[in-house]
Design an enzyme around this catalytic site. Structure first.
Site, short mmCIF file in Angstrom:
data_model
loop_
_atom_site.label_atom_id
_atom_site.label_comp_id
_atom_site.label_asym_id
_atom_site.label_seq_id
_atom_site.Cartn_x
_atom_site.Cartn_y
_atom_site.Cartn_z
N ASP A 211 -0.34 -0.08 12.88
CA ASP A 211 0.15 -0.79 11.69
C ASP A 211 0.42 -2.25 12.07
OD1 ASP A 211 1.98 -1.91 9.70
OD2 ASP A 211 2.02 0.12 8.88
N ARG B 192 0.85 -1.19 0.00
CA ARG B 192 0.00 0.00 0.00
C ARG B 192 0.88 1.24 0.00
NH1 ARG B 192 -4.68 1.79 4.20
NH2 ARG B 192 -2.98 2.33 5.56
#
Ligand code: URA
Length: 209
Positions: free
Chosen positions: A200, A102
């Site tokens: 994350d 990403r």
């Protein structure tokens, strides 16, 4: 008297540990593993089975076995954390790997690796990715799998925390797939992270924070 329940409560306990920023790396890994095993068990409950005749040491009896072939598709890199827990329950599964990164600024997923065995139409394909945020990575994966001959109804997306936005984006294009998760959060922040989420996942699991 105690009564057994579904997996909601136990998933919530592990999820709380994953969300907590004070959870150590080793505990994060352990809780990721435990929650993935629960989701793998849930996956087992929705996969078609067939009856078989077996012989116990005493006599013949009827039992159950998983009917379709299974393929696991971990999305690099966070999806790798779910592979071993799923293999524990689907020992004979084939494994296809997809590498999608990403872009931190645009949140758009870029394909950098793909190695997927031949897919049969009747095969159950289980995508492993702990977080569906915008749905971009999931959509890119689903498009690849459809091109390779997967059947939409036979795709299961196994994840841990998803955003409502991401689920809706995926369901808008692929309404027939099944998405399994431990929690759904309603918000994404400006960096397209799930709120409250867990931060994350890859950084916390692999230690790259
Ligand atoms: N991926 C993550 O690791 N965390 C998020 O919140 C969204 C995507």
């Amino acid at each position: 008297m105690f009564q057994t329940n579904d997996f909601k409560k136990i998933k919530n306990i592990y999820l709380t540990n994953l969300r907590n920023k004070n959870t150590s790396r080793s505990d994060f890994r352990q809780n990721a593993d435990l929650i993935s095993r629960i989701i793998a068990q849930e996956t087992l409950t929705i996969i078609e089975t067939e009856t078989i005749t077996i012989q116990t040491p005493i006599e013949t009896t009827i039992g159950l076995q998983i009917k379709p072939k299974i393929m696991l598709i971990p999305i690099l890199r966070s999806g790798m954390s779910m592979l071993e827990p799923f293999l524990y329950y689907f020992k004979n599964a084939s494994i296809g790997v997809i590498g999608l990164k990403r872009d931190e600024k645009t949140a758009i997923a870029h394909l950098y690796y793909q190695n997927i065995p031949k897919i049969n139409k009747s095969e159950i394909v289980i995508i492993l990715d702990p977080m569906i945020a915008t749905g971009g990575t999931g959509l890119a994966t689903l498009k690849i799998l459809m091109q390779l001959g997967a059947t939409e109804e036979n795709i299961i997306f196994a994840s841990i925390i998803n955003s409502t936005e991401g689920i809706n984006a995926i369901k808008a294009e692929f309404p027939k797939i099944t998405i399994l998760q431990a929690g759904i959060d309603n918000k994404l922040n400006n960096n397209k992270f799930i709120v409250p989420g867990l931060g994350d996942f890859g950084d916390r699991y692999y230690g790259t924070e």
